[in-house]
Design a protein around this motif. Structure first.
Motif, PDB file in Angstrom:
ATOM      1  N   ARG A 512       0.834  -1.202   0.000  1.00 11.10           N
ATOM      2  CA  ARG A 512       0.000   0.000   0.000  1.00 11.10           C
ATOM      3  C   ARG A 512       0.871   1.254   0.000  1.00 11.10           C
ATOM      4  O   ARG A 512       0.616   2.211  -0.739  1.00 11.10           O
ATOM      5  CB  ARG A 512      -0.931  -0.030   1.219  1.00 11.10           C
ATOM      6  CG  ARG A 512      -2.108  -0.975   1.062  1.00 11.10           C
ATOM      7  CD  ARG A 512      -3.138  -0.778   2.153  1.00 11.10           C
ATOM      8  NE  ARG A 512      -2.666  -1.265   3.449  1.00 11.10           N
ATOM      9  CZ  ARG A 512      -2.837  -2.517   3.874  1.00 11.10           C
ATOM     10  NH1 ARG A 512      -3.450  -3.414   3.102  1.00 11.10           N
ATOM     11  NH2 ARG A 512      -2.399  -2.885   5.067  1.00 11.10           N
ATOM     12  N   GLN A 513       1.923   1.235   0.805  1.00 11.54           N
ATOM     13  CA  GLN A 513       2.835   2.372   0.845  1.00 11.54           C
ATOM     14  C   GLN A 513       3.665   2.444  -0.431  1.00 11.54           C
ATOM     15  O   GLN A 513       3.966   3.536  -0.939  1.00 11.54           O
ATOM     16  CB  GLN A 513       3.738   2.249   2.075  1.00 11.54           C
ATOM     17  CG  GLN A 513       4.502   3.512   2.421  1.00 11.54           C
ATOM     18  CD  GLN A 513       4.947   3.507   3.874  1.00 11.54           C
ATOM     19  OE1 GLN A 513       4.116   3.398   4.771  1.00 11.54           O
ATOM     20  NE2 GLN A 513       6.254   3.645   4.092  1.00 11.54           N
ATOM     21  N   ARG A 515       2.794   1.499  -3.516  1.00  9.94           N
ATOM     22  CA  ARG A 515       2.005   2.052  -4.618  1.00  9.94           C
ATOM     23  C   ARG A 515       1.873   3.566  -4.474  1.00  9.94           C
ATOM     24  O   ARG A 515       1.993   4.295  -5.464  1.00  9.94           O
ATOM     25  CB  ARG A 515       0.626   1.394  -4.655  1.00  9.94           C
ATOM     26  CG  ARG A 515       0.636  -0.072  -5.087  1.00  9.94           C
ATOM     27  CD  ARG A 515      -0.757  -0.680  -4.953  1.00  9.94           C
ATOM     28  NE  ARG A 515      -0.792  -2.102  -5.192  1.00  9.94           N
ATOM     29  CZ  ARG A 515      -1.050  -2.665  -6.377  1.00  9.94           C
ATOM     30  NH1 ARG A 515      -1.266  -1.908  -7.424  1.00  9.94           N
ATOM     31  NH2 ARG A 515      -1.087  -3.980  -6.509  1.00  9.94           N
ATOM     32  N   CYS A 516       1.633   4.040  -3.262  1.00  8.54           N
ATOM     33  CA  CYS A 516       1.518   5.486  -3.041  1.00  8.54           C
ATOM     34  C   CYS A 516       2.835   6.195  -3.353  1.00  8.54           C
ATOM     35  O   CYS A 516       2.849   7.291  -3.923  1.00  8.54           O
ATOM     36  CB  CYS A 516       1.107   5.771  -1.601  1.00  8.54           C
ATOM     37  SG  CYS A 516      -0.578   5.259  -1.188  1.00  8.54           S
TER      38      CYS A 516
END
Length: 530
Positions: A512-513, A515-516
């Motif tokens: 998640r981190q 991709r951000c």
């Protein structure tokens, strides 16, 4: 004694693979187990914006790898290696090797690592309604046409590195179907190049009035077990300048490293798959039914026998890990120590398991080169941490191992959405050399059981040697799938690890981190120019 007899009586088979960082030769005996190996390290070069290998390095590397193999054979068994039952060559898939009428290169070799064919890949994907990745040979050819490159009119053969080596040693312009499927789309009904797409390509470039049609310059497609020529006297001398190797050796169709990886892991039937992780990383999943649509992140290729395969290919995997290993080596040398690199790598990998499941909040990008799945045409290796990240060695190393598989996970998630069944997922390559560690990280990334065979370290060269053995040993009507099941892998030791839920959740949190933070990586590419 049996091994020495196999060698003396010419019953052994040889596989040689030109990988991204090493050229390795593996000799197998009549029981198909490796008898000896030889290897030579090499590196690609970024010259004039093109990732390439020089042809003199190809032949020097092959000769050195073979000479080391021959020397190891004599040291271990007291027998000179002079005759071989069959052999085969494999190499990094894709890329661009354009030859003239004399078989000479028209431009320097353009490897799979290049991300310079975006315009061509987009046009061809739309034209064919079939994903054409930037790495593919046809994308390189069409980009050269779009660029009005002068050499295109003089092309008489378009091939790959494996196909080129095979041609120089045999005089035969042919490649295996798995390798061919990374050059131009294959029609699964015919096991040959897709004629409709070939016609569409010829129509697309008709206004150029080239003296060739696309199928006239592509190599002949052969399937596993079909003869692909013999080693010529000139070829024998080229491979073994010492002059000990006898010509006339039958050769198997040259394959790509993806195909040999499937053979080496016995993942050539539907619902099986493997992940090859080294300098690059790719997953090969043999399909039982077609995908519902075209995905730019997924290549459609084949096994060496022509079965359809979904391939998720990422340009970057262990390159950053290797670079940091050299940093740690230098640090140890500064302390007056003489480091053993196997020990360094083992410590790096084992330390990762002591890190937090989410890698302590660290975000790391291993993009030395471009990564099309992430939409990046160039790469900038990058570590990003926040004031609240836990920055220590175990988390640093876990972030490295997660990063090595992060882009692969993006593509694998798409296959999960397609409900692609995978009953057996095998790991092989340098990433899995340290027992358990890489296997556990891949299980976390895919939320799937991951198996590793005791022969996983032999990898592609062994797989190519098995394809050579299949050429001379197959029984009438015996498929490659049956040959591998019944004669090669029956009784093979396999270690399987199930995914740990906390690892899966930790990897997902890292992603998640990750991709951000891709926006940060893109900005680094834009801001930091050569």
């Amino acid at each position: 004694m049996n091994e020495a007899k196999d060698i003396a009586q010419g019953r052994c088979c040889l596989g040689i693979e030109l990988g991204s960082t090493r050229i390795k030769a593996v000799l197998i005996g009549s029981d198909h187990s490796p008898l000896a190996s030889g290897e030579h390290s090499w590196e690609n070069r970024l010259e004039d914006g093109i990732w390439s290998y020089r042809m003199e390095d190809v032949w020097t590397g092959l000769q050195k790898a073979y000479a080391k193999l021959r020397g190891n054979v004599f040291t271990q068994y007291g027998v000179e290696l002079t005759s071989i039952a069959a052999m085969g060559f494999s190499a990094m898939m894709h890329g661009y090797m354009a030859l003239d009428k004399n078989g000479e290169l028209l431009v320097p070799f353009r490897t799979w690592r290049n991300t310079i064919t975006g315009q061509a890949a987009r046009i061809l994907t739309e034209r064919f309604q079939f994903n054409i990745p930037q790495r593919w040979s046809i994308a390189h050819l069409y980009q050269a046409i779009l660029n009005d490159e002068e050499h295109v009119k003089d092309i008489r053969c378009l091939t790959t590195l494996a196909g080129y080596v095979h041609y120089r040693l045999t005089g035969c312009q042919a490649i295996g179907v798995g390798e061919a499927s990374g050059m131009f789309p294959i029609d699964s009904r015919t096991g040959d190049y897709d004629q409709t797409m070939a016609d569409a390509f010829d129509a697309l470039v008709a206004e150029k009035h080239y003296p060739w049609k696309i199928r006239e310059i592509l190599p002949q497609v052969l399937h596993a077990g079909q003869p692909a020529g013999t080693l010529t006297p000139e070829g024998a001398k080229l491979l073994d300048p010492a002059g000990l190797l006898s010509p006339g050796v039958p050769l198997a169709p040259p394959e790509g490293d993806a195909g040999t990886g499937m053979v080496a892991t016995n993942t050539v039937v539907p619902c099986t798959g493997n992940v090859s992780a080294g300098t690059s990383v790719f997953a090969m999943i043999v399909l039982e039914k077609p995908l519902s649509k075209v995905y730019s992140e997924i290549d459609m290729v084949t096994t060496p026998s022509g079965q359809p395969v979904a391939m998720v290919h990422c340009n970057n995997c262990t390159n950053e890990i290797n670079a940091w290993a050299q940093v740690f080596k230098g640090f140890l040398e500064a302390l007056g120590q003489v480091p053993d690199m196997d020990t360094v790598f083992s410590a790096m990998f084992h330390s990762a398991l002591a890190g937090r499941e989410d890698a302590g909040g660290l975000t790391l990008y291993n993009y030395l080169s471009g990564e099309p799945i992430s939409g990046l045409m160039e790469g900038r290796p990058l570590l990003v941490r926040t004031p609240w990240s836990q920055f220590d060695f175990p988390n640093f190393m876990r972030a490295h191992l997660y990063s090595a598989l992060a882009t692969l996970k993006i593509g694998m998630d798409l296959l999960s959405e397609e409900h692609v069944a995978v009953h057996r997922l095998m790991g092989h390559g340098g990433f899995f050399k340290t027992p358990e560690v890489g296997q556990r990280i891949l299980a976390a990334a895919t939320a799937t059981c991951v198996s590793v065979m005791e022969t996983a370290g032999e990898g592609g060269p062994w797989g190519m040697a098995l394809l050579a053995a299949y050429l001379v040993e197959k029984k009438s009507g015996q498929s490659l799938e049956d040959y591998l099941d019944n004669q090669i892998f029956a009784g093979q030791t396999v270690v399987t690890l199930e995914p740990r839920q906390q690892d899966v959740e930790g990897f997902n949190q890292f992603m998640r981190q990750y991709r951000c933070g891709l926006a940060v990586e893109r900005q680094a590419v834009e801001s930091l120019k050569a």
